[in-house]
Design an enzyme around this catalytic site. Structure first.
Site, PDB file in Angstrom:
ATOM      1  N   SER A 139      -3.437   5.753  -1.564  1.00 42.41           N
ATOM      2  CA  SER A 139      -3.269   5.505  -3.238  1.00 42.41           C
ATOM      3  C   SER A 139      -3.277   4.074  -3.285  1.00 42.41           C
ATOM      4  O   SER A 139      -3.933   3.156  -2.907  1.00 42.41           O
ATOM      5  CB  SER A 139      -2.249   6.413  -3.743  1.00 42.41           C
ATOM      6  OG  SER A 139      -2.464   6.502  -5.107  1.00 42.41           O
TER       7      SER A 139
HETATM    8  N1  LIG Z   1       4.392   8.909  -8.759  1.00 43.44           N
HETATM    9  C1  LIG Z   1       3.900   8.102  -9.460  1.00 43.44           C
HETATM   10  C2  LIG Z   1       2.257   8.577 -10.053  1.00 43.44           C
HETATM   11  C3  LIG Z   1       1.597   8.097  -8.925  1.00 43.44           C
HETATM   12  O1  LIG Z   1       1.925   7.632  -7.741  1.00 43.44           O
HETATM   13  C4  LIG Z   1       0.218   8.320  -9.126  1.00 43.44           C
HETATM   14  C5  LIG Z   1      -0.487   8.717 -10.571  1.00 43.44           C
HETATM   15  C6  LIG Z   1      -1.734   8.720 -10.733  1.00 43.44           C
HETATM   16  C7  LIG Z   1      -2.647   8.111  -9.904  1.00 43.44           C
HETATM   17  C8  LIG Z   1      -2.199   7.373  -8.593  1.00 43.44           C
HETATM   18  C9  LIG Z   1      -0.733   7.461  -8.279  1.00 43.44           C
HETATM   19  N2  LIG Z   1      -0.227   6.973  -7.311  1.00 43.44           N
HETATM   20  C10 LIG Z   1      -0.794   6.074  -6.457  1.00 43.44           C
HETATM   21  O2  LIG Z   1      -0.528   5.275  -5.766  1.00 43.44           O
HETATM   22  C11 LIG Z   1       4.821   7.711 -10.598  1.00 43.44           C
HETATM   23  O3  LIG Z   1       5.838   7.884 -10.896  1.00 43.44           O
HETATM   24  O4  LIG Z   1       4.050   6.610 -11.436  1.00 43.44           O
END
Ligand SMILES: N[C@@H](CC(=O)c1ccccc1NC=O)C(=O)O
Length: 290
Positions: A139
């Site tokens: 991610s």
């Molecule tokens: N758990 C994260 C959300 C997240 O990780 C996320 C959400 C949408 C698209 C990508 C994500 N993560 C990428 O590193 C948060 O709390 O912001």
């Protein structure tokens, strides 16, 4: 010879590479197996989620060690990088009551600077050398892996203290590669975390996005063996254009690219049990050791 090889013992340590509590790396070193590749992981969590740390790589390490699928002496160790995070509205901090070293107030390029510092630390202290490791990012961690190649200060051979060793292969898993495009396709729902990490100027988002890199990834990564991009169709957070656009840019830049959309489950399921990341790492190792 069923009983020949003793199970390799592995020691875990976490070490600081900076003053912030998040400037640390987790290291699982196999002292009796020097010579193999290191596997270095950069976790995701949208540059801000304090619940997603370097320890999210532990199930993958366990899988790789227990499955018996690693060729002998193919791995020197595993490292997982924490880096300073940006503010998260669900995890507020009182700046008056929180030591500076615990404040999560990073803003781009702090995250990538920390990854670079961590790689320098790993090179200096643990022998994680140029071309002798596989960099795996999930991610936002995949964004950071690609940004490593975009940053000229990663390549400063004339200034040894700044030189960051580049990997033999990069594995980008469920990555974010086009900040503006991703946010637009999600109706602005990601504006919050992207702004927290990169500020509100979308021109800066574009410059930071690997798909928009105006340079050439192959030029910046001349010893590249392989770039692997992986994604799950069941991922409801990151959509297909991210992997497609990244693959197109890397192919255009003439890197050796392997794309797989055969991961399963949700965004965080691809690392949750460690099985899928372990499989990707085994396949990547096999390809670069050929
Ligand atoms: N758990 C994260 C959300 C997240 O990780 C996320 C959400 C949408 C698209 C990508 C994500 N993560 C990428 O590193 C948060 O709390 O912001």
């Amino acid at each position: 010879m069923a009983s020949a090889e003793p199970t390799p013992t592995i020691q875990y340590v976490s070490q600081q590479y900076g003053d912030n509590v998040l400037q640390q790396v987790g290291i699982w070193e196999m002292p009796q197996q020097r010579g193999g590749y290191w596997i270095v992981y950069i976790h995701g969590g949208a540059w801000r989620d304090p619940k997603i740390t370097h320890l999210t790589f532990l199930p993958t390490v366990d899988q790789l060690l227990s499955a018996g699928r690693l060729p002998p002496n193919s791995i020197a160790g595993f490292a997982s990088i924490d880096y300073r995070l940006s503010p998260h509205p669900d995890h507020p901090q009182d700046p008056a009551a929180t030591p500076t070293s615990e404040l999560r107030q990073a803003r781009h390029p702090d995250h990538i600077r920390d990854v670079q510092a961590a790689l320098r630390f790993l090179s200096r202290e643990h022998g994680v050398k140029e071309d002798k490791y596989i960099l795996v990012g999930h991610s936002a961690g995949a964004t950071l892996a690609m940004q490593l190649l975009m940053d000229p200060s990663s390549r400063a051979p004339e200034r040894a203290e700044e030189h960051v060793p580049l990997p033999a292969a990069i594995v980008g898993v469920s990555g974010i590669y086009d900040l503006v495009g991703l946010d637009e396709r999600h109706d602005g729902n990601y504006t919050g975390f992207i702004t927290s990490a990169f500020g509100s100027d979308r021109k800066i988002w574009d410059v930071a996005s690997p798909v928009n890199f105006t340079g050439n990834f192959q030029t910046n990564w001349p010893n590249a063996k392989l770039a692997v991009l992986a994604w799950s169709r069941e991922d409801t957070l990151i959509d297909e254009p991210e992997i497609d656009k990244m693959a197109a840019k890397l192919i255009k830049d003439r890197l050796n690219v392997s794309v797989t959309k055969s991961l399963t489950g949700e965004h965080d399921d691809v690392w949750g049990s460690g099985q899928q990341l372990a499989r990707l790492i085994v396949l990547t190792l096999a390809q670069i050791r050929e």
